[in-house]
Design an enzyme around this catalytic site. Sequence first.
Site, PDB file in Angstrom:
ATOM      1  N   CYS A  73      -0.295   4.080   2.357  1.00 18.80           N
ATOM      2  CA  CYS A  73      -0.004   3.779   3.760  1.00 18.80           C
ATOM      3  C   CYS A  73       1.472   3.993   4.078  1.00 18.80           C
ATOM      4  O   CYS A  73       1.816   4.563   5.100  1.00 18.80           O
ATOM      5  CB  CYS A  73      -0.342   2.327   4.083  1.00 18.80           C
ATOM      6  N   ASP A  74       2.351   3.502   3.203  1.00 18.10           N
ATOM      7  CA  ASP A  74       3.760   3.373   3.582  1.00 18.10           C
ATOM      8  C   ASP A  74       4.719   4.209   2.754  1.00 18.10           C
ATOM      9  O   ASP A  74       5.908   4.280   3.074  1.00 18.10           O
ATOM     10  CB  ASP A  74       4.177   1.894   3.480  1.00 18.10           C
ATOM     11  N   CYS A 125       0.830  -1.208   0.000  1.00 20.80           N
ATOM     12  CA  CYS A 125       0.000   0.000   0.000  1.00 20.80           C
ATOM     13  C   CYS A 125       0.860   1.252   0.000  1.00 20.80           C
ATOM     14  O   CYS A 125       1.448   1.612   1.020  1.00 20.80           O
ATOM     15  CB  CYS A 125      -0.914  -0.024   1.224  1.00 20.80           C
TER      16      CYS A 125
END
Lengths: 312, 312
Positions: free
Chosen positions: B139-140, B136
């Site tokens: 997300c990261d 993701c």
Amino acid sequence: MSQARVKELAIIGAGIAGVSAAIYAKRSGLEFDIFESKALGGQLLLMENIDNYAGIPAGTKGFELSEALSRNLSGLDIEPINQEILSIKIDKDLIWLKSQENNYTYKTLIIATGATFRRLDVPGESQLTGKGVSYCAVCDGFFFKGKTVAVIGGGNTAAEEALYLSDVAEKVFLVHRRDQLRALGYLQKEIFAKKNIEIIFGHVVEKVNGTTKVDSLILSNIKNGEKKPLSLQGVFIAIGITPATSLFSGLLDLDDSGFILTDEFLQTSSPLIWACGDCRKRPLKQLITAASEGAIASLSVYKHLRGHYISA
Amino acid sequence: MSQARVKELAIIGAGIAGVSAAIYAKRSGLEFDIFESKALGGQLLLMENIDNYAGIPAGTKGFELSEALSRNLSGLDIEPINQEILSIKIDKDLIWLKSQENNYTYKTLIIATGATFRRLDVPGESQLTGKGVSYCAVCDGFFFKGKTVAVIGGGNTAAEEALYLSDVAEKVFLVHRRDQLRALGYLQKEIFAKKNIEIIFGHVVEKVNGTTKVDSLILSNIKNGEKKPLSLQGVFIAIGITPATSLFSGLLDLDDSGFILTDEFLQTSSPLIWACGDCRKRPLKQLITAASEGAIASLSVYKHLRGHYISA
């Protein structure tokens, strides 16, 4: 007054919706500012216990969550600009904001200005907010399991809150200044069918009593001024909510109560402006939905600016 | 096999969406069960650092948030039933669930079964997930500011992730097994225009190298089997996501990939079933949006069962 260069995004409001928008904007690499004229956290600061935000310990105080949001921002090197935006215009496909101190120009705007619950403005109300006085049954109703509460108001929200509370509390008084409810017929019918809801018509709240917690109300008969006490542990004030959207009247499509209308991606009637949290028209005014909307608004802006969506 | 009495609601899945749904269901006074066949938290447990969930400290580990969710449940006396639901049917306006151990009957159902990212299934991938291997970018991606990363895949998601990462990382390799991308034309055009995205066609990942963190990939040429190393700090695997919805095939409307279709109140094509989180079709697969959807699904069920909405 200096004129800074055009940044990609402005966020107005640093309640939980605005902060969540800022977190996502920063992590997406957008150039932006976030404005908050008051204390960070917004309505949060009025909340006593937050028990319905997944992942946060039950019993978290409003100010504690607000401090956590502040740490979220500082950890990402985001410093809110502590200025009130006094006017806004759209010109040449740019957003022009003006504060007392400065003028700013942006490509896009996220509005996260929130809303405030209308207050009774009676003695005891402010001091006992979060200590038995609440403006949100879904947020706080659970604390009154098996107890006696009153809902103040006669509209749909008051009726819904009374019904909601009737499943949790032992006894619910519905106190309304008029002789009949304004709530929709089917809600009234349900209210009348509930054995543990008692309506007190023709009365207003004169005072909220209690030292560390609410213990009673003083009601006043609207016709003859007679006072009567009402013993209880909780008071839910449901006389309206006012969105902080006066700045956008005439600029954006608002509903009759002033809430900003958006599509599912939280875009307003302007192609350069998005709205999230309590300032927009939405069915559920919850912290967790506001935080989610902040994320959605930011990623919608990202798509607008970069031309593609980021889907996972 | 005993037949318990009919409760109001079942929730299947105790990831963040299901847990949030349970919190709201409990606080609304609904009678319900929540089922989770694996560990509480779902996909959360794979996440290394959670930095984009407003109110949670940056750097919170996936297992820590999962523990916090567990405390949310136990604090409300909610104990997940650790059984796998093996079949479901709708009959006589009731939901019938069957596990290995028991049969259950409910008036309504919330599906929160999540989804799993498709894995490469190569050496190093599992061990280094959360340590440089991610599924993701939103997300990261932020953890790889100024670093070198690769995106594996050639579809829309891979293209979007590569573009997203190109604004954050110093250099992005896009590694695809075929000779051309499957992504939409406008995404391809943008990719080709980005100076810091380099496409490596005709290669697959053979191995992810690293001890405590990813330090390189071994790529294999699909035609001649030649190996080459690629030094980098992050690998984003974007070869697909599979919703855990096989149980509902034929019962509910799903999209071509198996995601459950819902309306804005998260109701599925069945009037008794709602869905929230990664198992449903939605543009943003984020923790905060999943948690929000759990709340919305629960309050939608509340409305269905009680006949009125709770608006504030």
